[in-house]
Enzyme design. Structure first.
Site, mmCIF file in Angstrom:
data_model
loop_
_atom_site.group_PDB
_atom_site.id
_atom_site.type_symbol
_atom_site.label_atom_id
_atom_site.label_comp_id
_atom_site.label_asym_id
_atom_site.label_seq_id
_atom_site.Cartn_x
_atom_site.Cartn_y
_atom_site.Cartn_z
ATOM 1 N N LYS A 49 9.497 -3.909 0.337
ATOM 2 C CA LYS A 49 9.668 -3.647 -1.264
ATOM 3 C C LYS A 49 9.422 -2.046 -1.510
ATOM 4 C CE LYS A 49 4.898 -5.108 -1.892
ATOM 5 N NZ LYS A 49 3.920 -6.143 -2.048
ATOM 6 N N TYR A 279 -1.355 28.044 -11.217
ATOM 7 C CA TYR A 279 -1.756 27.841 -12.563
ATOM 8 C C TYR A 279 -3.368 27.722 -12.776
ATOM 9 C CZ TYR A 279 3.206 26.945 -13.480
ATOM 10 O OH TYR A 279 4.407 26.775 -13.440
HETATM 11 C C1 PLP Z 1 3.342 -6.392 -0.723
HETATM 12 C C2 PLP Z 1 2.949 -7.724 -0.339
HETATM 13 C C3 PLP Z 1 2.895 -8.126 0.705
HETATM 14 C C4 PLP Z 1 2.316 -7.188 1.756
HETATM 15 O O1 PLP Z 1 1.274 -6.387 1.723
HETATM 16 P P1 PLP Z 1 0.502 -5.676 3.025
HETATM 17 O O2 PLP Z 1 -0.859 -5.470 2.595
HETATM 18 O O3 PLP Z 1 1.138 -4.198 2.521
HETATM 19 O O4 PLP Z 1 0.960 -6.137 4.166
HETATM 20 C C5 PLP Z 1 2.534 -9.586 1.174
HETATM 21 N N1 PLP Z 1 2.669 -10.262 0.203
HETATM 22 C C6 PLP Z 1 2.952 -10.360 -1.072
HETATM 23 C C7 PLP Z 1 3.101 -11.368 -2.125
HETATM 24 C C8 PLP Z 1 2.978 -8.745 -1.421
HETATM 25 O O5 PLP Z 1 3.286 -8.708 -2.830
#
Ligand code: PLP
Length: 400
Positions: A49, A279
């Site tokens: 994601k 700045y």
């Molecule tokens: C983002 C997510 C993960 C992965 O989490 P990490 O801590 O980056 O391994 C797993 N399960 C769900 C439901 C998530 O939203």
């Protein structure tokens, strides 16, 4: 000294002002290391994601699948579609909640697998999917809330939820899952309580004669901390990118960070003692100083709150960033670097010689977590894949 146009190693680099370098060998290595922790009964979902936490979703997905992952996880439907459009056929779980008819049609069309969080959502899915009665039932994943208080049906209501989904046409129960709130905490009390609730809910579902084909609970923290969290599938994001959810989990697997952030020096100048920089003149030189301007700023994802409190690697040396981080540029004190040239590359995150700066370092300074740092790099920075490219045979495999 050669300018960057002439230097052979620089010639391999695109002539960008700044970029994110993604080491695919490191991704493959991390996937293999994680697979080594899993039994033969447990599959690995690479969570890609947010554009694979800023690393580039398609290249990471292809690399992870090649290295041993069999599932992909995304947050949104467009993220899933991007993978399908790249010719990736592996199962893709959409971790976020979707309810509208347009979303449901897109999920079915692109053969994505949705998370169902409530009975109401299941009813809407069944109703919209009735438009295509000839199609195969859609695999769906039931989300239980065991203590995260985010998405999902309360674990006490799991059996009724599963029975409803079982009864509805056009849906096929593919998995039941939950998410840990404190997996990386050395104190596992809350994670254990969530696990207990998850198992109680599963027992109640089974008591109704429903046998979910797949159970999953663990993120990176759960995966690295204890095999009893693994079940049939682990959903791993952060660790695939080579970072540990917490320092105490560093012993479990030898991971390599995959992402480096680099930018070019665009001007070098000498400033007199007493000269203000950037700045607000939040930095004033206390001596004559050699200053370098580097073409990266907060519009690229360098947090402005790192102003005056970050270091950058220049020719294998750590140098101080000085003054406010601006939208497109930062300034460095390069007084210790002899004859620095315009066009030379500096490393903001990553390794140079035996020095390295990690997302954990930035996160510690900023009081945040490495996940947020990785996701913070903007698309103005091109993602440049280095390391092992996919072989022809592999890319063909995912073209179906
Ligand atoms: C983002 C997510 C993960 C992965 O989490 P990490 O801590 O980056 O391994 C797993 N399960 C769900 C439901 C998530 O939203």
């Amino acid at each position: 000294m050669l300018s960057w146009e002439q230097s052979p190693s620089m010639a391999l680099m695109p002539r960008e002002r700044a970029w994110v370098e993604v080491n695919l060998s490191a991704i493959a290595h991390n996937v293999q290391q994680i697979c080594r922790l899993l039994s033969n009964q447990t599959a690995l979902m690479a969570v890609v994601k947010a554009d694979a936490y800023g690393h580039g979703a398609t290249t990471v997905a292809q690399t992870a699948l090649q290295a041993g992952a069999t599932w992909l996880g995304v947050a949104t439907i467009p993220e899933g579609i991007e993978l399908r459009e790249a010719g990736i056929h592996a199962p893709v779980l959409v971790l976020g909640a979707n309810h509208t008819p347009e979303q449901i049609r897109a999920i079915a069309h692109w053969k994505l697998q949705p998370t169902l969080c409530t009975p109401r959502q299941a009813l809407i899915f069944a109703e919209v999917l009735a438009e295509r009665p000839q199609s195969d039932p859609l695999p769906v994943h039931l989300k239980l809330d065991t203590g995260m208080s985010r998405l999902g049906t309360a674990w006490q209501e799991a059996a009724a939820f599963a029975q409803l989904v079982q009864r509805l046409p056009h849906l096929k129960l593919a998995s039941v899952y939950s998410h840990l709130a404190t997996a990386e905490d050395p104190d596992q009390t809350i994670a254990r309580q969530q696990q207990q609730r998850f198992e109680t809910a599963i027992a109640q579902i089974r008591a109704c004669g429903i046998h979910p084909p797949c159970l999953h609970l663990a993120n990176s923290g759960g995966t690295l901390s204890d095999p009893t969290f693994h079940y049939d599938l682990v959903r791993v994001g952060l660790a695939i990118y080579g970072l540990y959810p917490a320092a105490h989990l560093g012993a479990t697997a030898k991971l390599k960070t995959a992402l480096q952030v680099k930018a070019r020096v665009t001007q070098v100048k000498t400033i007199a003692a007493g000269t203000g920089v950037s700045y607000g003149h939040r930095f004033v030189a206390d001596r004559e100083m050699c200053l370098a301007v580097v073409a990266i700023g907060y519009a690229d994802g360098v947090p402005r709150n790192l102003s005056n409190s970050m270091e950058v690697l220049v020719r294998g040396q750590r140098v101080a960033q000085i003054g406010a981080v601006t939208m497109d540029q930062i300034m460095l004190d390069v007084s210790t670097v002899p004859d620095l040239q315009e066009g030379e590359v500096v490393t903001l995150l990553g390794q140079d010689g035996n020095q390295s700066i990690s997302a954990d370092d930035w996160a510690a300074t900023l009081g945040t977590i490495s996940w947020e740092i990785l996701c913070g790099f903007k698309h103005r920075l091109p993602r440049i894949a280095i390391g092992q490219a996919l072989s022809d045979s592999v890319s063909r495999r995912y073209e179906g």
